[in-house]
Design a protein around this motif. Structure first.
Motif, mmCIF file in Angstrom:
data_model
loop_
_atom_site.group_PDB
_atom_site.id
_atom_site.type_symbol
_atom_site.label_atom_id
_atom_site.label_comp_id
_atom_site.label_asym_id
_atom_site.label_seq_id
_atom_site.Cartn_x
_atom_site.Cartn_y
_atom_site.Cartn_z
ATOM 1 N N MET A 62 -35.214 12.429 -5.302
ATOM 2 C CA MET A 62 -34.775 13.820 -5.383
ATOM 3 C C MET A 62 -33.402 13.997 -4.712
ATOM 4 O O MET A 62 -32.629 14.839 -5.146
ATOM 5 N N GLN A 63 -33.126 13.207 -3.686
ATOM 6 C CA GLN A 63 -31.834 13.330 -3.003
ATOM 7 C C GLN A 63 -30.680 12.988 -3.945
ATOM 8 O O GLN A 63 -29.620 13.618 -3.893
ATOM 9 N N ALA A 64 -30.890 11.980 -4.806
ATOM 10 C CA ALA A 64 -29.845 11.616 -5.772
ATOM 11 C C ALA A 64 -29.604 12.770 -6.745
ATOM 12 O O ALA A 64 -28.451 13.069 -7.104
ATOM 13 N N LEU A 65 -30.673 13.431 -7.176
ATOM 14 C CA LEU A 65 -30.529 14.565 -8.086
ATOM 15 C C LEU A 65 -29.809 15.728 -7.401
ATOM 16 O O LEU A 65 -28.983 16.406 -8.021
ATOM 17 N N LEU A 66 -30.115 15.964 -6.144
ATOM 18 C CA LEU A 66 -29.427 17.029 -5.405
ATOM 19 C C LEU A 66 -27.942 16.700 -5.254
ATOM 20 O O LEU A 66 -27.091 17.596 -5.306
ATOM 21 N N PHE A 67 -27.619 15.429 -5.075
ATOM 22 C CA PHE A 67 -26.219 15.012 -4.999
ATOM 23 C C PHE A 67 -25.510 15.280 -6.326
ATOM 24 O O PHE A 67 -24.395 15.810 -6.357
ATOM 25 N N ILE A 68 -26.165 14.942 -7.428
ATOM 26 C CA ILE A 68 -25.604 15.198 -8.761
ATOM 27 C C ILE A 68 -25.426 16.700 -8.968
ATOM 28 O O ILE A 68 -24.414 17.156 -9.501
ATOM 29 N N SER A 69 -26.409 17.470 -8.525
ATOM 30 C CA SER A 69 -26.334 18.923 -8.640
ATOM 31 C C SER A 69 -25.117 19.471 -7.895
ATOM 32 O O SER A 69 -24.407 20.350 -8.403
ATOM 33 N N LYS A 70 -24.848 18.951 -6.709
ATOM 34 C CA LYS A 70 -23.677 19.400 -5.944
ATOM 35 C C LYS A 70 -22.381 19.064 -6.681
ATOM 36 O O LYS A 70 -21.435 19.851 -6.676
ATOM 37 N N LYS A 71 -22.341 17.908 -7.308
ATOM 38 C CA LYS A 71 -21.140 17.512 -8.056
ATOM 39 C C LYS A 71 -20.942 18.418 -9.278
ATOM 40 O O LYS A 71 -19.815 18.817 -9.586
ATOM 41 N N ILE A 72 -22.031 18.747 -9.971
ATOM 42 C CA ILE A 72 -21.941 19.658 -11.121
ATOM 43 C C ILE A 72 -21.476 21.031 -10.654
ATOM 44 O O ILE A 72 -20.608 21.655 -11.275
ATOM 45 N N ASP A 73 -22.052 21.509 -9.547
ATOM 46 C CA ASP A 73 -21.636 22.800 -8.996
ATOM 47 C C ASP A 73 -20.149 22.796 -8.656
ATOM 48 O O ASP A 73 -19.433 23.763 -8.941
ATOM 49 N N ALA A 74 -19.687 21.718 -8.033
ATOM 50 C CA ALA A 74 -18.274 21.627 -7.656
ATOM 51 C C ALA A 74 -17.374 21.630 -8.896
ATOM 52 O O ALA A 74 -16.314 22.266 -8.900
ATOM 53 N N LEU A 75 -17.804 20.913 -9.939
ATOM 54 C CA LEU A 75 -17.034 20.885 -11.186
ATOM 55 C C LEU A 75 -16.910 22.280 -11.777
ATOM 56 O O LEU A 75 -15.810 22.736 -12.104
ATOM 57 N N ASN A 76 -18.031 22.979 -11.905
ATOM 58 C CA ASN A 76 -17.997 24.309 -12.508
ATOM 59 C C ASN A 76 -17.310 25.323 -11.603
ATOM 60 O O ASN A 76 -16.691 26.275 -12.101
ATOM 61 N N GLU A 77 -17.385 25.137 -10.311
ATOM 62 C CA GLU A 77 -16.664 26.011 -9.379
ATOM 63 C C GLU A 77 -15.155 25.840 -9.573
ATOM 64 O O GLU A 77 -14.413 26.821 -9.653
ATOM 65 N N ALA A 78 -14.712 24.589 -9.676
ATOM 66 C CA ALA A 78 -13.282 24.320 -9.868
ATOM 67 C C ALA A 78 -12.792 24.865 -11.209
ATOM 68 O O ALA A 78 -11.716 25.478 -11.286
ATOM 69 N N ILE A 79 -13.578 24.641 -12.258
ATOM 70 C CA ILE A 79 -13.178 25.146 -13.574
ATOM 71 C C ILE A 79 -13.165 26.671 -13.581
ATOM 72 O O ILE A 79 -12.255 27.299 -14.127
ATOM 73 N N GLY A 80 -14.159 27.281 -12.956
ATOM 74 C CA GLY A 80 -14.209 28.743 -12.891
ATOM 75 C C GLY A 80 -13.015 29.331 -12.154
ATOM 76 O O GLY A 80 -12.441 30.338 -12.581
ATOM 77 N N GLN A 81 -12.633 28.704 -11.047
ATOM 78 C CA GLN A 81 -11.467 29.182 -10.299
ATOM 79 C C GLN A 81 -10.187 29.008 -11.123
ATOM 80 O O GLN A 81 -9.334 29.885 -11.150
ATOM 81 N N ALA A 82 -10.070 27.862 -11.780
ATOM 82 C CA ALA A 82 -8.858 27.595 -12.563
ATOM 83 C C ALA A 82 -8.758 28.509 -13.777
ATOM 84 O O ALA A 82 -7.677 29.028 -14.092
ATOM 85 N N ILE A 83 -9.870 28.726 -14.458
ATOM 86 C CA ILE A 83 -9.834 29.505 -15.700
ATOM 87 C C ILE A 83 -9.610 30.991 -15.423
ATOM 88 O O ILE A 83 -9.208 31.742 -16.326
ATOM 89 N N SER A 84 -9.824 31.409 -14.191
ATOM 90 C CA SER A 84 -9.568 32.821 -13.871
ATOM 91 C C SER A 84 -8.093 33.167 -14.085
ATOM 92 O O SER A 84 -7.757 34.309 -14.383
#
Length: 194
Positions: free
Chosen positions: A1-23
């Motif tokens: 589960m820890q590996a999945l949570l790590f992947i989840s954080k990376k996905i969140d970071a990706l979408n956070e960066a794209i969301g900030q940029a696309i604004s």
């Protein structure tokens, strides 16, 4: 589960960066819209290309920003009903919605959208309007936006399961925006300090 949570954080970071940029695309669309209106009415001159670039930018904001909205838990909800349930029940409702509604809908749109975009790219599709732009970048936004939504949906599922297993705090997926009540309280507090 820890590996999945790590992947989840990376996905969140990706979408956070794209969301900030696309604004910034929204600002560009507003500036182009304003400039186009000034030129059209002030100089009696315009181009369909300027109108189409506005549409493309708005499409980019919507399609690429929707996964950012999901990541921040700001999508439309029926909190009047679910707000009465315990947090665990709300998480189970979220899981049900993600698994049985979000993921199948996104998978269907990807299934239909990828060939649609590829055909447009291969044919180098152009707008039928005089002075129009190439169309394939806008059509490419469809599968790209829904791919980001699919990734964010998986991330949200991982976070909810992590919460149910006691590995993650609910703050990882709760709304991150300030409520109007919080804003009013902050204004009142600032006025009392002065």
């Amino acid at each position: 589960m820890q590996a999945l949570l790590f992947i989840s954080k990376k996905i969140d970071a990706l979408n956070e960066a794209i969301g900030q940029a696309i604004s910034w695309a929204l600002l560009a669309a507003v500036l182009i819209c304003s400039g186009n209106a000034l030129v059209r009415y002030g100089l009696n001159n315009s181009s369909n290309g300027w109108l189409e670039i506005q549409w493309y930018l708005f499409a980019a904001v919507f399609l690429l920003g929707s996964s950012y909205t999901l990541r921040r838990n700001e999508h439309v909800r029926i909190d009047v009903v679910t707000g009465r349930f315990s947090q665990r029940t709300q998480v189970w409702i979220d899981l049900f919605g993600f698994i049985f509604f979000l993921l199948p809908m996104v998978a269907l749109i990807l299934y239909l959208g990828i060939p649609y975009a590829l055909h447009s790219i291969q044919s180098q599709e152009m707008s039928s309007n005089a002075g129009g732009l190439i169309v394939w970048p806008a059509k490419l936004l469809i599968p790209l936006g829904f791919l980001l939504m699919l990734l964010q949906g998986f991330s949200e599922i991982i976070k909810r399961v992590g919460f149910l297993r006691g590995l993650l705090d609910a703050s990882a997926f709760e709304k991150q925006v300030v409520t109007p009540e919080d804003e009013i309280a902050a204004i009142k507090e600032a006025n009392q300090i002065k």
